[in-house]
Design an enzyme around this catalytic site. Sequence first.
Site, PDB file in Angstrom:
ATOM      1  N   LEU A  42       0.884  -1.163   0.000  1.00 23.40           N
ATOM      2  CA  LEU A  42       0.000   0.000   0.000  1.00 23.40           C
ATOM      3  C   LEU A  42       0.919   1.210   0.000  1.00 23.40           C
ATOM      4  O   LEU A  42       1.914   1.236   0.725  1.00 23.40           O
ATOM      5  CB  LEU A  42      -0.877   0.029   1.257  1.00 23.40           C
ATOM      6  CG  LEU A  42      -2.056  -0.939   1.310  1.00 23.40           C
ATOM      7  CD1 LEU A  42      -2.711  -0.890   2.684  1.00 23.40           C
ATOM      8  CD2 LEU A  42      -3.073  -0.613   0.231  1.00 23.40           C
ATOM      9  N   ASP A  43       0.596   2.198  -0.807  1.00 24.06           N
ATOM     10  CA  ASP A  43       1.407   3.413  -0.849  1.00 24.06           C
ATOM     11  C   ASP A  43       1.477   4.050   0.526  1.00 24.06           C
ATOM     12  O   ASP A  43       0.608   3.839   1.367  1.00 24.06           O
ATOM     13  CB  ASP A  43       0.798   4.429  -1.823  1.00 24.06           C
ATOM     14  CG  ASP A  43       0.782   3.929  -3.249  1.00 24.06           C
ATOM     15  OD1 ASP A  43       1.688   3.168  -3.610  1.00 24.06           O
ATOM     16  OD2 ASP A  43      -0.133   4.318  -3.990  1.00 24.06           O
ATOM     17  N   ARG A  44       2.483   4.868   0.707  1.00 20.89           N
ATOM     18  CA  ARG A  44       2.677   5.572   1.974  1.00 20.89           C
ATOM     19  C   ARG A  44       1.433   6.377   2.361  1.00 20.89           C
ATOM     20  O   ARG A  44       1.062   6.470   3.527  1.00 20.89           O
ATOM     21  CB  ARG A  44       3.896   6.478   1.845  1.00 20.89           C
ATOM     22  CG  ARG A  44       4.247   7.225   3.084  1.00 20.89           C
ATOM     23  CD  ARG A  44       5.509   8.024   2.859  1.00 20.89           C
ATOM     24  NE  ARG A  44       5.774   8.878   3.991  1.00 20.89           N
ATOM     25  CZ  ARG A  44       6.558   9.920   3.962  1.00 20.89           C
ATOM     26  NH1 ARG A  44       7.192  10.250   2.852  1.00 20.89           N
ATOM     27  NH2 ARG A  44       6.743  10.649   5.025  1.00 20.89           N
ATOM     28  N   ARG A 144      -0.704   2.381  -8.110  1.00 20.32           N
ATOM     29  CA  ARG A 144      -1.578   3.534  -7.849  1.00 20.32           C
ATOM     30  C   ARG A 144      -2.828   3.521  -8.728  1.00 20.32           C
ATOM     31  O   ARG A 144      -3.360   4.555  -9.130  1.00 20.32           O
ATOM     32  CB  ARG A 144      -0.804   4.843  -7.984  1.00 20.32           C
ATOM     33  CG  ARG A 144       0.353   4.931  -6.985  1.00 20.32           C
ATOM     34  CD  ARG A 144       1.143   6.200  -7.036  1.00 20.32           C
ATOM     35  NE  ARG A 144       0.433   7.369  -6.571  1.00 20.32           N
ATOM     36  CZ  ARG A 144       0.310   7.737  -5.294  1.00 20.32           C
ATOM     37  NH1 ARG A 144       0.838   7.003  -4.339  1.00 20.32           N
ATOM     38  NH2 ARG A 144      -0.334   8.836  -4.968  1.00 20.32           N
TER      39      ARG A 144
END
Length: 192
Positions: A42-44, A144
């Site tokens: 999961l992205d930051r 994303r």
Amino acid sequence: MRYFLINKPFGTLSQFTRELPEHRTLADLYDFPAGVYPVGRLDRDSEGLLILTDDKRLNHRLLDPTYGHARTYWVQVEGDPSRDTLRALADGPPIRIKGKEHASLPVGVEVIAPALPPRDPPIRVRREIPDTWLALTLREGKNRQVRRMCAAVGCPVLRLVRYGIEDLTLDDLAGQQVREVSVDYLRPRLRL
């Protein structure tokens, strides 16, 4: 084999190594045993359900696109999307990834009103522009992708939370940030 469910907070990297001294990583959440790594990322700036394990077979099975495991995201978007906008999102709008156009697969789209605590730090709020929560269910996982798809239909993402993978959801954490479970617990929920 060890299996952990976590609710990854905003601002935490989905890894154990700091890229910069001020970065928060998974190591800041719990004292995970050596050899345990996240299944996917999961992205930051995303939150939500993440599985950590040392089971390489499970990792491969969940990440292999031929299995197409459903992933559900709760997405707070700017604006009040019209039916046409929601239909365009459901059809899987084309997005650009690494300079190339990608034809997204169709996704499940539903307007929702989740009961989530406020994010820390809070999202930006614009009094004159409403926001809407959507549940998006995808069977592919490009970089994303949720953010790119929402942007492609004119709905910028304010907050993104992975709620579930197949039938495994944030509710399975039973209010904990980190929970160790057995493979027998995971199998039916992940439809393995």
